[in-house]
Design an enzyme around this catalytic site. Sequence first.
Site, PDB file in Angstrom:
ATOM      1  N   ASP A  99       0.781  -1.008   0.003  1.00  0.00           N
ATOM      2  CA  ASP A  99       0.173  -0.002   0.054  1.00  0.00           C
ATOM      3  C   ASP A  99       0.817   1.063   0.198  1.00  0.00           C
ATOM      4  O   ASP A  99       1.950   1.345   0.812  1.00  0.00           O
ATOM      5  CB  ASP A  99      -1.030  -0.106   1.142  1.00  0.00           C
ATOM      6  CG  ASP A  99      -2.238   0.288   1.058  1.00  0.00           C
ATOM      7  OD1 ASP A  99      -2.445   1.444   0.405  1.00  0.00           O
ATOM      8  OD2 ASP A  99      -3.188  -0.491   1.330  1.00  0.00           O
ATOM      9  N   ASP A 206      -3.059   4.659  -2.177  1.00  0.00           N
ATOM     10  CA  ASP A 206      -4.300   5.052  -1.448  1.00  0.00           C
ATOM     11  C   ASP A 206      -4.723   6.410  -1.889  1.00  0.00           C
ATOM     12  O   ASP A 206      -3.970   7.396  -2.130  1.00  0.00           O
ATOM     13  CB  ASP A 206      -3.688   5.272  -0.100  1.00  0.00           C
ATOM     14  CG  ASP A 206      -4.615   5.346   0.860  1.00  0.00           C
ATOM     15  OD1 ASP A 206      -5.461   4.543   1.126  1.00  0.00           O
ATOM     16  OD2 ASP A 206      -4.687   6.524   1.708  1.00  0.00           O
ATOM     17  N   GLU A 261      -6.500   3.775  -5.885  1.00  0.00           N
ATOM     18  CA  GLU A 261      -7.922   3.794  -5.217  1.00  0.00           C
ATOM     19  C   GLU A 261      -8.283   5.233  -5.321  1.00  0.00           C
ATOM     20  O   GLU A 261      -7.885   6.458  -5.046  1.00  0.00           O
ATOM     21  CB  GLU A 261      -7.721   3.757  -3.634  1.00  0.00           C
ATOM     22  CG  GLU A 261      -9.042   3.825  -2.883  1.00  0.00           C
ATOM     23  CD  GLU A 261      -9.098   4.305  -1.378  1.00  0.00           C
ATOM     24  OE1 GLU A 261      -9.974   3.930  -0.629  1.00  0.00           O
ATOM     25  OE2 GLU A 261      -8.078   5.080  -1.084  1.00  0.00           O
ATOM     26  N   HIS A 326     -11.026  -3.267   3.563  1.00  0.00           N
ATOM     27  CA  HIS A 326     -10.985  -2.776   5.031  1.00  0.00           C
ATOM     28  C   HIS A 326     -11.864  -1.550   5.157  1.00  0.00           C
ATOM     29  O   HIS A 326     -11.719  -1.124   6.398  1.00  0.00           O
ATOM     30  CB  HIS A 326      -9.646  -2.674   5.284  1.00  0.00           C
ATOM     31  CG  HIS A 326      -8.956  -1.382   4.540  1.00  0.00           C
ATOM     32  ND1 HIS A 326      -8.742  -1.517   3.057  1.00  0.00           N
ATOM     33  CD2 HIS A 326      -8.718  -0.420   4.916  1.00  0.00           C
ATOM     34  CE1 HIS A 326      -8.280  -0.491   2.769  1.00  0.00           C
ATOM     35  NE2 HIS A 326      -8.211   0.275   4.059  1.00  0.00           N
ATOM     36  N   ASP A 327     -12.361  -1.077   4.255  1.00  0.00           N
ATOM     37  CA  ASP A 327     -13.315   0.184   4.659  1.00  0.00           C
ATOM     38  C   ASP A 327     -14.601  -0.061   4.178  1.00  0.00           C
ATOM     39  O   ASP A 327     -15.646   0.855   4.298  1.00  0.00           O
ATOM     40  CB  ASP A 327     -12.817   1.453   3.449  1.00  0.00           C
ATOM     41  CG  ASP A 327     -11.285   1.833   3.611  1.00  0.00           C
ATOM     42  OD1 ASP A 327     -10.705   1.827   5.051  1.00  0.00           O
ATOM     43  OD2 ASP A 327     -10.822   2.136   2.630  1.00  0.00           O
TER      44      ASP A 327
HETATM   45  C1  GLC Z   1      -8.239   5.140   1.909  1.00  0.00           C
HETATM   46  C2  GLC Z   1      -7.961   3.932   2.902  1.00  0.00           C
HETATM   47  C3  GLC Z   1      -8.528   4.307   4.132  1.00  0.00           C
HETATM   48  C4  GLC Z   1      -8.112   5.077   4.925  1.00  0.00           C
HETATM   49  C5  GLC Z   1      -8.118   6.380   4.078  1.00  0.00           C
HETATM   50  C6  GLC Z   1      -7.019   7.639   4.408  1.00  0.00           C
HETATM   51  O1  GLC Z   1      -9.545   5.298   1.748  1.00  0.00           O
HETATM   52  O2  GLC Z   1      -8.455   2.637   2.231  1.00  0.00           O
HETATM   53  O3  GLC Z   1      -8.464   2.939   4.939  1.00  0.00           O
HETATM   54  O4  GLC Z   1      -8.595   5.575   5.961  1.00  0.00           O
HETATM   55  O5  GLC Z   1      -7.677   6.254   2.788  1.00  0.00           O
HETATM   56  O6  GLC Z   1      -5.900   7.466   4.024  1.00  0.00           O
END
Ligand code: GLC
Length: 551
Positions: A99, A206, A261, A326-327
């Site tokens: 990540d 991310d 992402e 995980h979100d």
């Molecule tokens: C992304 C991650 C998440 C995190 C956010 C801020 O969405 O998947 O878990 O809290 O970024 O870094």
Amino acid sequence: MNSKEFLKEHAVYQIYPISFCDSNGDGKGDLRGIISKLDYLKDLGIRILWLSPIYKSPMFDMGYDIADYRNINPIFGTMEDFDELLAEVNKRGMKLVMDLVVNHTSDQHPWFQEALKNPQSKYRDYYVFRKGRKDKKGNYTYPNNWTSNFTGPAWEKVPGEEGMYYLHIFSKQQPDLNWHNPAVLKEVEDIMAFWMDKGVYGFRCDVISEIYKESYEDGKKASPFAPVGVEHYVATQGNHEILQKIQKDVVEPRGGVLIGECGGPITTEDGKKYEENGELDTFFEFDIANLNPSLLSMKIPPKKLKEAIIRWQTEVDWNGNYLENHDQHRVFNRYVYGKDELMGAKMLLTLQYTLRGTPFIYQGQEFASHDYPKPLRIEECTDCVTKATYQIARGYHLPKKLSLRLAHRYGREDERAPMAFDNESPDFGFSSNPKAKPWQPYNPLSQKYNAKDALKNSQSVLSFFKKINALREEKQVFTYGSISFLESPEDVLVYTRETKEAKALVVLNLSNKKRKIPESLSYYKDKKLLLENYSEESKILRPYEALVFLL
Ligand code: GLC
């Protein structure tokens, strides 16, 4: 096969390290725990692993707040453990994706600490510091009206400097990096090269669509689900240029991949740009995950799911097809619900694996992990979003019970429960010390949904998972075939995948009701059935039925 094709031809399995497997008995997963489960993953047929962050971090946002990009968080082990993990992964013909969190660092990162301590230091310009505006009374207030993705204003006062603020589009513990500064790009490229030179295959980047802020003007309120200000920083031209440069400088020469992402949310037009310019090898959009705007319920009507899938599949070439991570809550009570929900889980796997794009599977999804049967007490919750949501709800004087429900709806506890490898010990096979207090409570439903039981049962979701994973690996039509959607009743999804050599047909009942097989489609009944989630034949489509034919 070149490295870009590898990502097309294999699914990615996401590991959330703190919840995966605990080798040293402290109740927290670690790298040696992951090593001990590599054969389990290999047996599932997995070829690409993505690790959520394992770098040094105060863990305010569970590692998405990095304090040292080149060192391992001691919770997870040492650099030697990491090197061994990588070697063991590669030995099994698998690849490892890390990540990369570079929209922001932790506020504990030495760069940020130095920027606070010494406004003249070069690190000051690594972040976004701005003088506030004055209100009518002459008092300083925020530099603009942006709000954070994690609730509240996107600016925090700099201690000891009157009227000075720094930007954080997530929590105040996550100050945003200033991507207008070429030194930031150079630092990030060096960090990426450091890991790739060790043999890491690539990065899941991310919130990568949000890193480059085009302006700091006031934002307009877009929707209740988007923070104020997004139009100034989502998928900007600068963002596209940075990604092109990173691909060219670091990723392509090392034969790697970038997975983005892309929140914001991005549009299909943005998505097209990321892929046409070779900026991202695949990406996650948020339309499909955010289909249900209802305050409390999470249920997504099949019709909406169908419409969003057709739109993304038609307008973009290579989607990252995910439903859980995980979100995001587990699929149950969201995409599928009711007594046939396990058929539903198999149908959703069929969907993820037969759409065009790379399937992303989240740990535990393979054996139908569920959300907690009832919300954890607020004292047991670990996620910063859960806690912030609860506080806000209570601030509005909502009753405790309702506040907790809201906190769970928007928070991220459920999907982060420790993995369940078996149901023979109180820790469900998660820890080397069954009596250890896990960092987050075990999910009692692990009694029913765990890897060991599922492996023994030929009808389980896990057995189906292995089949569909193998099918996609074996039949290239599911990777390289073009996709065309056919006319079908509103909550049934029908499509073909086609290459020069082969053609497949997929029929999915997205609803938990029986549906008629459309007359125009009945011809497929004499074709070769490659996969189905029910075992006996039927003249109608049963709840969540999934059928895959070779034509
Ligand atoms: C992304 C991650 C998440 C995190 C956010 C801020 O969405 O998947 O878990 O809290 O970024 O870094």
